[in-house]
Design a protein around this motif. Structure first.
Motif, PDB file in Angstrom:
ATOM      1  N   ASP A  58      -9.448   5.139  -5.902  1.00 42.14           N
ATOM      2  CA  ASP A  58      -8.542   4.931  -4.768  1.00 42.14           C
ATOM      3  C   ASP A  58      -9.426   4.365  -3.504  1.00 42.14           C
ATOM      4  O   ASP A  58     -10.164   5.171  -3.288  1.00 42.14           O
ATOM      5  N   LEU A  81      -9.015   4.937   0.528  1.00 42.80           N
ATOM      6  CA  LEU A  81      -8.358   5.582   1.688  1.00 42.80           C
ATOM      7  C   LEU A  81      -8.854   4.957   2.942  1.00 42.80           C
ATOM      8  O   LEU A  81     -10.178   4.898   3.224  1.00 42.80           O
ATOM      9  N   PHE A 124       0.811  -1.233  -0.082  1.00 38.50           N
ATOM     10  CA  PHE A 124       0.043  -0.149   0.019  1.00 38.50           C
ATOM     11  C   PHE A 124       0.875   1.142   0.081  1.00 38.50           C
ATOM     12  O   PHE A 124       2.144   1.233   0.356  1.00 38.50           O
ATOM     13  N   THR A 125       0.363   2.403  -0.570  1.00 36.75           N
ATOM     14  CA  THR A 125       0.794   3.683  -0.381  1.00 36.75           C
ATOM     15  C   THR A 125       0.442   4.196   0.971  1.00 36.75           C
ATOM     16  O   THR A 125      -0.636   4.216   1.364  1.00 36.75           O
ATOM     17  N   LEU A 153      -3.392   4.104   1.494  1.00 39.53           N
ATOM     18  CA  LEU A 153      -4.064   4.153   0.263  1.00 39.53           C
ATOM     19  C   LEU A 153      -3.743   3.037  -0.758  1.00 39.53           C
ATOM     20  O   LEU A 153      -2.709   2.633  -1.147  1.00 39.53           O
ATOM     21  N   GLN A 154      -5.387   2.618  -0.991  1.00 40.67           N
ATOM     22  CA  GLN A 154      -4.877   1.546  -1.906  1.00 40.67           C
ATOM     23  C   GLN A 154      -5.333   1.577  -3.334  1.00 40.67           C
ATOM     24  O   GLN A 154      -6.667   2.274  -3.510  1.00 40.67           O
ATOM     25  N   ARG A 155      -4.662   1.631  -4.245  1.00 41.47           N
ATOM     26  CA  ARG A 155      -4.863   1.985  -5.573  1.00 41.47           C
ATOM     27  C   ARG A 155      -5.843   1.059  -6.194  1.00 41.47           C
ATOM     28  O   ARG A 155      -5.491  -0.111  -6.078  1.00 41.47           O
ATOM     29  N   ASP A 156      -6.838   1.723  -6.697  1.00 38.66           N
ATOM     30  CA  ASP A 156      -7.898   0.707  -7.523  1.00 38.66           C
ATOM     31  C   ASP A 156      -8.417   1.271  -9.054  1.00 38.66           C
ATOM     32  O   ASP A 156      -8.637   2.390  -8.949  1.00 38.66           O
TER      33      ASP A 156
END
Length: 404
Positions: A201, A203, A176-177, A194-197
């Motif tokens: 995204d 949060l 994760f970021t 932050l999970q990129r999707d």
């Protein structure tokens, strides 16, 4: 006065840190009294292994480091008839032994048959692990995760900031970021994940509480987290604690509009197990041969990425290495061979320089790649691996002397 130190090992329970401190203090007092009686206690003192060495613990715990600059060192070398054996016997009676580490210090260990051996070893490893809780060393250090995967009960012994940093590193290890909060005035949020999707995204706001097991999280704490998640339009929130939750807190979390997850040390243990399993323990695999080949081709003769350590007590030797990867607090180094450019005809004394040719690529193995703690003091960067202090090689031939 008796030289017998307090012995908490007679207790059926594992001795506490305070009891181990009592043993160390008693041992140090008896050694200082002995040295004072023989008029040897000048420019002497004690330090912990973490303070003096700062390196990774070995298989034998160092109870204390005795350091000196004067006659005490000479006495331990046998210059004063019988005093070295007297010192040995003093330690022996108390269940300890010693080994000279260098010209100015001696490491004192408990006997491996002592019931205090394992408690001291556990404590030394704990101090090492605490020293690893830095914001940027997860790619270099694996013990951080494996330790808490095995001993989640020790999580509450971390400081609150160390606990937050550990969670930050775990979430990063999961891909994760993340953003670690400032530690104070953070608005009740310790880590933002932050999970990129592709569909948008996600949060997640994380609140961490490092509490003793009996101090459970109440309704007001989880309600406050939900309030911040609502204001920041987060998609999820998570509470992480080393204790547990009151029933009212769990009931509230199950009814929030923004999904909230309540987690404990058991969850952190699982995360640490996953993070530990995901780290390559062979440190040479943390860099590719292509990257090392490119690095070697870019090196110049006097390059700050070539580092050097000059060590020795009665024998002087050189160690050269190349910095493969570094962060603010840690680094991966690869040992490289030295090439003799002058000697006395017997190979005992002379000078040498690092060998930085293409053959160095063959040294990218488990045995030659090692990690070190990185320090920056007034612009002077150094790397400490627990035995040698490396700094940028100045380009001058380094002297060696194998004559004892």
């Amino acid at each position: 006065m008796s030289d017998k130190v307090p012995d908490p090992s007679t207790s059926a329970e594992t001795p506490s840190d305070a009891e181990l401190d009592m043993v160390v203090t008693g041992l140090q007092r008896s050694l200082q009294e002995w040295a004072t009686r023989h008029e040897l206690w000048f420019d002497c003192g004690f330090q912990s292994y973490a303070e003096r060495v700062g390196g990774e613990p070995g298989d034998f715990p160092v109870v204390t480091v005795l350091h000196f600059d004067g006659d005490l060192g000479r006495a331990l070398d046998g210059d004063f008839h019988g005093l070295d054996m007297e010192f040995f016997d003093l330690l022996e009676r108390q269940g300890f032994w010693y080994e000279r580490n260098d010209s100015a210090s001696a490491h004192i260990y408990p006997k491996d048959s002592s019931p205090l051996f394992q408690p001291f070893l556990d404590r030394e490893k704990w101090q090492w692990v605490c020293g690893l809780v830095k914001p940027d060393v997860a790619d270099v250090y694996e013990e951080l995760y494996s330790y808490f995967a095995k001993r989640p009960e020790d999580l509450h012994r971390l400081t609150w900031r160390e606990f937050e940093t550990l969670l930050f590193r775990i979430f990063q290890a999961q891909g994760f970021t993340c953003e670690l909060g400032p530690g104070s005035n953070d608005g009740g949020i310790d880590v933002r994940v932050l999970q990129r999707d592709p569909l948008g995204d996600i949060l997640t706001l994380v609140q961490a509480k490092r509490y003793a097991p009996r101090n459970k999280i109440d309704l007001s704490a989880v309600a406050a987290l939900h309030g911040v998640a609502d204001v920041e339009a987060a998609q999820k929130s998570m509470f992480v604690t080393t204790s547990d939750y009151l029933p009212s807190a769990r009931k509230f979390a199950g009814r929030t509009r923004i999904p909230m997850k309540l987690t404990t040390s058991a969850d952190v243990r699982e995360w640490c197990q996953d993070a530990s399993a995901g780290i390559v323990r062979d440190k040479s695999k943390l860099v590719t041969p292509q990257a090392v080949s490119s690095l070697l081709q870019s090196l110049t003769f006097k390059d700050p990425r070539i580092v050097h350590a000059h060590t020795g007590y009665s024998v002087l030797t050189n160690q050269f290495a190349i910095i493969l990867k570094e962060t603010k607090h840690a680094a991966l180094l690869m040992a490289i061979p030295a090439r003799t450019i002058s000697d006395d005809g017997y190979g005992q004394r002379g000078s040498e320089i690092p060998e930085i040719g293409p053959a160095c690529l063959d040294r990218l193995t488990t045995d030659t790649v090692f990690r070190a703690k990185r320090s920056n003091r007034n612009g002077e960067v150094s790397y400490w691996d627990g035995r040698n202090l490396y700094s940028a090689w100045d380009g001058a031939p380094a002297l060696f002397d194998f004559c004892d």
